[in-house]
Structure formats: C-alpha cells, structure tokens
Design an enzyme around this catalytic site. Structure first.
Site, short mmCIF file in Angstrom:
data_model
loop_
_atom_site.label_atom_id
_atom_site.label_comp_id
_atom_site.label_asym_id
_atom_site.label_seq_id
_atom_site.Cartn_x
_atom_site.Cartn_y
_atom_site.Cartn_z
N ASP A 98 -9.37 7.56 -1.24
CA ASP A 98 -8.04 6.99 -1.38
C ASP A 98 -7.62 7.17 -2.84
O ASP A 98 -8.41 7.59 -3.70
CB ASP A 98 -8.02 5.52 -0.93
CG ASP A 98 -6.60 5.08 -0.55
OD1 ASP A 98 -5.63 5.79 -0.91
OD2 ASP A 98 -6.45 4.03 0.10
C1 BGC Z 1 -3.06 4.07 0.15
C2 BGC Z 1 -3.25 5.13 1.19
C3 BGC Z 1 -2.32 6.29 0.95
C4 BGC Z 1 -2.53 6.79 -0.46
C5 BGC Z 1 -1.68 8.00 -0.80
C6 BGC Z 1 -3.04 4.62 -1.26
O1 BGC Z 1 -2.66 3.64 -2.17
O2 BGC Z 1 -4.08 3.11 0.27
O3 BGC Z 1 -3.07 4.58 2.46
O4 BGC Z 1 -2.57 7.29 1.90
O5 BGC Z 1 -2.21 5.75 -1.36
O6 BGC Z 1 -0.35 7.72 -0.90
#
Ligand code: BGC
Length: 755
Positions: free
Chosen positions: A282
């Site tokens: 993530d």
């Molecule tokens: C979130 C994810 C997301 C990623 C990219 C993160 O902060 O937890 O769900 O896919 O950002 O945008």
C-alpha cells in the site's frame, strides 16, 4: 521486441492459462536473462506523478526521468490515453529493454460513472449487478488508459468507527467472498488481453478491517482460528477467482506489518493458497515500517522483499536500497528476479509486450465513458442498494403530485453524492436529491430548504473538506436556517429530510468515535417531526450509524449510503415507487459505540443472555440489550413477505452427500417487490466453539403482489466446513439448526444431522 511477443499472444488467444499452469513464460524468461540487477529492481517500483490522492507523506518526483532511467515498473494517478501513450513511449523508446508500464488506479466504485459506495452496492445482494458494475468500471477505466485496478477491497469490517467500512462488503465472510469473486470476474473478464479488462487487486491483505478501536492504520491482533474462519475467506475467494495482484495492508499482524510479514505474504499467500500473481505494497507502507519501529529504510525494504512483497508503492525504498542490500548479502538477486518475474508476467497477461499502447486508444473515452447506458445502470444499482430501515403509516411510495418540502443539508448537494474514494468521478456531474425529485415527479410541488448545516463545527468541517467542500457551513445562523425550513415544512404534505454524513465523513482516515447523526441535523429532524407532518428521512452514510433516537421517531427511514453519480434520480425512483426497495444491511447497526463490535455471527458464550433484559451473571450489559439496533440482513420493502413451509429434504446428511432446505415465500402486501431470502446454519456441537448463526446461502427473488415461490438451497458437506484448532478445513458430524428468512434475526426452523 515486438516479434518475440507474437507467439505469446497466440498462446493466450488459444485460451491457455499459462500462469495458472505454473509454467514459466519463455519470453519473460528470455527477457529476465537480458536484465541487469538494476533493471530488475527498476521494475519493482510504482510511482505516481501526482494526480492521484496522495494518502502518504511521500510523493514521487522526477517521474519522467525515472521512467527513462528504467527505474519504474508502473504508474498510478495518471489517466487519459494521450498521457499514457507518452508515458509508455518513455518506457518503450527510452529504456534499453523497452518494457511497458503498468498503469494503476483506484477505481473503487466505478470510474466516471460512479456507483454507490461498495457497502451500498453490497446491500443489493445482487451478484450479477455487482459484477456488471465492475465490468462497466473496467470498460471506462481502460478507455482512459488504466490497465490495473486497486480494487476490490474485501476487508471484513465489524467496527463502524472505522471509516473504510464504506469501501468493503461489511461483516460477513460468506457474502464478502461472493462479492470478491463477482468483482474480480467483472474487472478481469475471461481474457486479460482484451482492452476492456484490467488487472484487479485484492486489498488490503490482511485484516485491515480489524484495526483496534476502529482507528485507521491501527494495529490488529487476532487468533489464527478467527482469521481463517472469519477474516481471510474473502481474500482467498478473490485469489481463487484468479485475481492478478494483492495489496498488502498498513496494519501489523502478530507484531510484523503486513508489508514485511513473511508468514502472510509467502507462507499463507503463496505456499498455502498458491497465489501466482504479484504483491504490491500500500502507499508507502514499506517506508512506514520505519515508524512502526522495525529499522531504517534499507532494513525495512529488505524485510519487505524477503517477506514476498514484489512492488513498492511510491516509497522508493526498493529503488534506493535493494542494490546495496544485495551487495551486503541481505537480499538475494534470486528473490529480486522472482519479484521482477511476477511483474513482467502481469504485463504479459495484459498483452502489453505485444502492444504497449493497447490502452491508448484515443477514440474510446468518447464512446465508452459515462454513457447514458452506464448512467442508467448506475441509477438501477443505486436504487437496489437502498435499505428501507423503518416504515411508518404507509406513507411510501410518495404520490407523484404531492406537495413536498425537501429539507436538509444533503438535499441539494452534488458534492456529497459520490461518496468516499471516488477520485476518478466528478461530483459536478452527479444528480442531487432536489434534481432527482424534479426529474422523476415533474408534477410534484417541491420546495427545498437546507434547514441545518451537516455540522456546525467549523474545525470538524475543515477536516472533512480536504477534497472539496463537503460540509458547507451556511452564512446564515442555524436558527435562521431552521426557521425557514419549518415554514416550508408546515405548508407541505410530506417532508423529505435529506440528512446524514457528508461523503468524506467516512473512508480512509475518517474514523469516528461517535456514530450518531451530527447534532445540528438531529435537532432539525426533531423539529420537523414536531410539525406533525409525515416525514421520510433519506439517510446518507458510509457506515452503520447509531440511530437509536431516530428509530423511536414516527418516521420512515430510507438508508441511501452515498449513491453515486445518479444519486438523486435513484432516490426519487424509490421514493416515488418506480422501484420498491429491496436492499438488506450487510453490517449490523449498533445501539451504541459501547456495543462495538456487534455482529450477527457472535458466539453463544458459556453464559448466554437469556433475554433482552439484564440478568445477573449472564453475558449481558447493565445498560443495553446485546442485540444490535438493526441486524445484518435487515431491510424492509413497500410490500410484505411471509415465510412458510421451511424444511429440510432429509433428517440426515451423509458425508459426501447433500440435502436441500426449502421455504415458500409469499408477497402478501400491495406492491411487487424483491426479497433476499437468506439461509443460515448453526453447527450445534463441534470441536471449536461455533458462531450462533452463519450465512451459508441466499437468493434474491422477484415476487409480484400475491405471488408465492419456493426457494431451494442445496447443502453439502463442503458448506459445513470450518477451520479447526489444527487449521484443517473440516466438517464434523453432528446436529445443525437451519434458519431461512429475510434477516439474520430469525428463529430456527428445524435441524438435520451430518453423519
Ligand atoms: C489506500 C489504498 C489505495 C492506495 C493508492 C492508500 O492510501 O490505502 O487503498 O489503493 O492509497 O491510492
């Protein structure tokens, strides 16, 4: 370069699933042989040139130079076929080996055609609909150049304080698994080389929804038995459905954050579940292991790679430290090759080696994105996602020539219709409640008044308004807003109160410790009820709320979540009876925050509550019943359904055999309507303590008024399996109770014995 890959596409056209067969792809292997260590490390980085939601503290810099230097495997936060063509040209023309890029995005509930938030869509319990919504999302996103989606989010969530409960399917592993499968199939289709399909990502692996106290990014701690039986099934279902990638979560598990957790990313995911795709972190979750307390950037990057993480989102820890770690013997080149292979295989799956510009067809946005057909479908999905929580005095559906006072801060707000995590949508294109009512009932006499602010707390509003003005605090004093509204309300036949949470009151980094409707709006509702006029509360939220007070009021409550781009039209369709509501809750609504977690599949305990009243030395509260305010599976209709003749086809089910459980459902009310018929089982004696009830199947049926249908569920030994203390997936002989009804709050109808 091109010639080499012609044969690969031929293989794929023949429908041979090369990757699932666990075979190496010769062309990928050839490419790997040519790659230097630096080039391999380059593939392991996912950057964002800006344009995405920067959810972490780091953003990527000099992205163009990094692509040209071969330091980038994928991008996100960039869209549009022209821009993506340029990015691919940098990668294909300006690097030694010309490897194209993955182009990712968060297409969580639709691309430009925004569907309801996932918790809402889940409430439709309609798998075909959910799958088709994912297909439309894929078609639109790929038309805009995206080939990789960071969805579905399948985290089981039983704590509505956690704002991200909005992004998933709720509390139940069985329902969550069905939805995970439908979404993966919808995004990926059957042939990923087709330009309308994209790679899906199951996230956030794992247990993110169990963050302590519902605070985002917080620690989780859970027994293996609970994980395997209750929290892991939806991730596993996505993997079994062939999901191409997995995103590791922010939380720690057994003291090691998911992005560095070898048990999770290798032992479980690869060795037990046989996952063949790639794992992406993530947003900066590798770097965040520094703050977790596991070492410096080099140490945490090595930890992640060694754990089985293949791609580093934004943080550049892999890019800047892995070579050093190889030199120092902390990471092996073989593991880097493995990670690189998985990313190249994903590119190969998409057919990018054959044609790097497959997703750069400039004619597609015009024809594929936000079409009327797609909007019509989003309207249908939204109507199916609404849950009639309470009905009163047969007010609904409304007459199309009624005199209506639409009151409330969400009544004329396009800004709050899309809901959380809709960065690709455009709120200005959404339909407000006021517009929708006027569209669907042009002969109605409709007046609107705001009546109250979403919240009067300016500091709170500032936190919510990071992506635009979701909470607009009026220049007029609250008393003036209220007075104007009450004057209008008193002159109307019906009051429709559009109230609840602004969209950014849920979602990422939007945890709440109180789950009530903000006080400014509660006051408004109290005053509206006091007028004595019939009231329909159209309730917006991205989570289960505590509406104990409102449930006591003599009002109707229609829960609409955040319904997406067609919000107002769908709300009007349901209010005026073009569609009879059929949604059912997929997460229990609590009576108080103190009850959390409250979910239908709780265990009996050794001292079960004998009634809803307090009894000393029982597992009870002094000040609250144990039951939730609104149970999982609950949802009313304008019509009524009766259940009869619930029976099993046999008294015994032999190991390896099957039996059926059936029920007759009759529409006894005055409207045609759909009902979600739910089957629950209770394993009465087994080697580990069982839940009181577990959802095992469901069917959504349409019944005309007066019509009856018999619904039949087939049960086999497999449906009775669970993970025992040795984590073996087994069914144990013994007695089972069965329950069939329109909610989880139902009594058993009979038993059968597995032998
Ligand atoms: C979130 C994810 C997301 C990623 C990219 C993160 O902060 O937890 O769900 O896919 O950002 O945008």
């Amino acid at each position: 370069m091109r010639k080499i890959y012609v044969s690969i596409s031929l293989i794929l056209c023949l429908g041979i699933s090369v990757l699932n067969a666990q075979e190496r792809i010769p062309e990928v292997e050839e490419l790997l042989k040519k790659m230097t260590l630096e080039e391999k490390i380059g593939q392991l980085n996912l950057l964002t040139p800006g344009g995405a939601v920067a959810t972490g503290s780091v953003v990527s810099k000099n992205v163009e130079d990094k692509i040209k230097a071969g330091n980038v495997g994928g991008l996100f936060g960039v869209s549009g076929p022209e821009k993506i063509r340029i990015a691919q040209e940098y990668a294909v023309n300006d690097t030694r080996l010309g490897i194209p890029l993955l182009i990712g995005s968060d297409v969580i509930h639709g691309y430009k055609t925004t569907f309801p938030i996932p918790l809402g869509t889940a409430s439709s319990w309609d798998m075909d609909m959910i799958k088709h919504a994912a297909e439309i999302a894929a078609k639109e996103a790929t038309a805009d150049g995206i080939n990789w989606n960071f969805s579905p989010m399948v985290d089981i969530a039983r704590d509505p304080r956690w704002g991200r409960i909005a992004e998933g399917a709720g509390e139940d592993p069985y329902l969550g698994s069905q939805i995970a499968k439908a979404m993966v199939e919808g995004y990926q289709g059957t042939d990923l080389t087709q330009p309308q399909t994209m790679l899906a990502t199951v996230k956030h692996f794992a247990l993110y929804g169990a963050s302590e106290a519902g605070r985002d990014y917080n620690t989780t701690d859970m027994s293996r038995i609970k994980m395997y039986n209750e929290y892991l099934p939806p991730y596993k279902a996505a993997i079994d459905a062939g999901v191409a990638s997995v995103m590791s979560s922010f939380n720690d598990i057994d003291g090691i954050p998911a992005s560095g957790n070898k048990w999770l990313l290798t032992d479980l995911l690869r060795d037990q579940w046989n996952f063949k795709g790639f794992v992406v972190s993530d947003y900066t979750s590798v770097n965040e292991m520094i703050a977790h307390g596991l070492g410096d950037l080099q140490a945490v990057s090595a930890l992640a790679l060694n754990a089985g993480l293949d791609m580093d989102m934004v943080g550049e820890g892999f890019l800047t430290t892995l070579k050093k770690s190889v030199d120092e013997g902390k990471v092996s080149e073989e593991d880097i090759t493995t990670a690189c292979r998985r990313i190249l295989e994903a590119k190969h799956k998409l057919g990018l080696f054959e044609d790097a510009y497959r997703y750069s067809d400039e004619s597609r946005p015009e024809t594929d994105i936000l079409t009327q057909e797609n909007r019509d479908f989003a309207r249908e999905v939204a109507a199916h996602s609404f849950v009639l929580l309470k009905k009163q005095d047969n007010i609904l559906p409304l007459k199309k020539n009624a005199k209506i006072a639409l009151i409330g801060p969400l009544g004329d707000s396009r800004n709050n219709m899309l809901g959380t995590w809709a960065p690709t949508g455009d709120p200005t294109l959404s339909v407000s409640v006021l517009e929708g009512l006027k569209n669907v009932a042009p002969d109605a006499n409709i007046v609107f008044s705001k009546g109250a602010n979403v919240s009067n707390d300016t500091a709170f509003a500032k936190k919510i308004n990071v992506f635009g003005e979701r909470i607009e605090i009026s220049k007029e004093a609250p008393e003036v807003l209220l007075k104007t509204a009450l004057t209008q309300a008193k002159n109307a036949d019906i009051i429709v109160a559009a109230i609840g949470e602004a969209s950014e009151m849920t979602g990422e980094a939007a945890s709440r410790t109180e789950l009530t409707i903000p006080e400014s709006q509660k006051q408004l509702l109290r005053e509206l009820v006091r007028t004595g006029k019939p009231v329909v509360a159209v309730l917006f939220s991205g989570r289960p709320l505590n509406i104990s007070e409102e449930m006591e009021m003599p009002i109707n409550i229609l829960q609409v979540w955040h319904p997406g781009v067609e919000a107002g039209n769908a709300i009007a369709d349901v209010l005026f009876g073009n569609y009879t509501p059929s949604g059912k809750l997929t997460a229990s609504w609590p009576r108080s925050v103190g009850q959390i977690p409250v979910y239908y599949s709780m265990k009996n305990t050794g001292r079960p509550s004998s009634s809803v009243d307090f009894e000393k030395f029982k597992s009870d509260y002094l000040d609250s019943p144990n039951t939730p305010l609104l149970p999982f599976g609950h949802g009313l209709s304008y019509t009524e359904f009766s259940y009869s003749n619930v029976k099993a086809s046999a008294k015994t089910l032999n190991l390896g055999g099957n039996l059926t459980i059936s029920a007759t459902i009759k529409n006894t009310g005055n409207f045609d309507g759909e009902e979600v018929v739910q089957l629950y089982l209770h394993d009465m004696v087994r080697s580990i303590t069982p839940p009181m009830k577990e959802l095992k199947s469901f069917q959504k049926i349409m019944l005309k008024k007066g019509e009856s249908k018999t619904v039949t569920f087939e049960i086999s030994e497999d449906d009775l399996k669970f993970y025992n203390s040795q984590l073996e997936f087994v069914a144990e002989p013994g007695e089972f109770e069965f329950f069939v009804g329109g909610s989880s709050d139902i009594k058993a109808s009979g038993t059968f014995v597995l032998e």
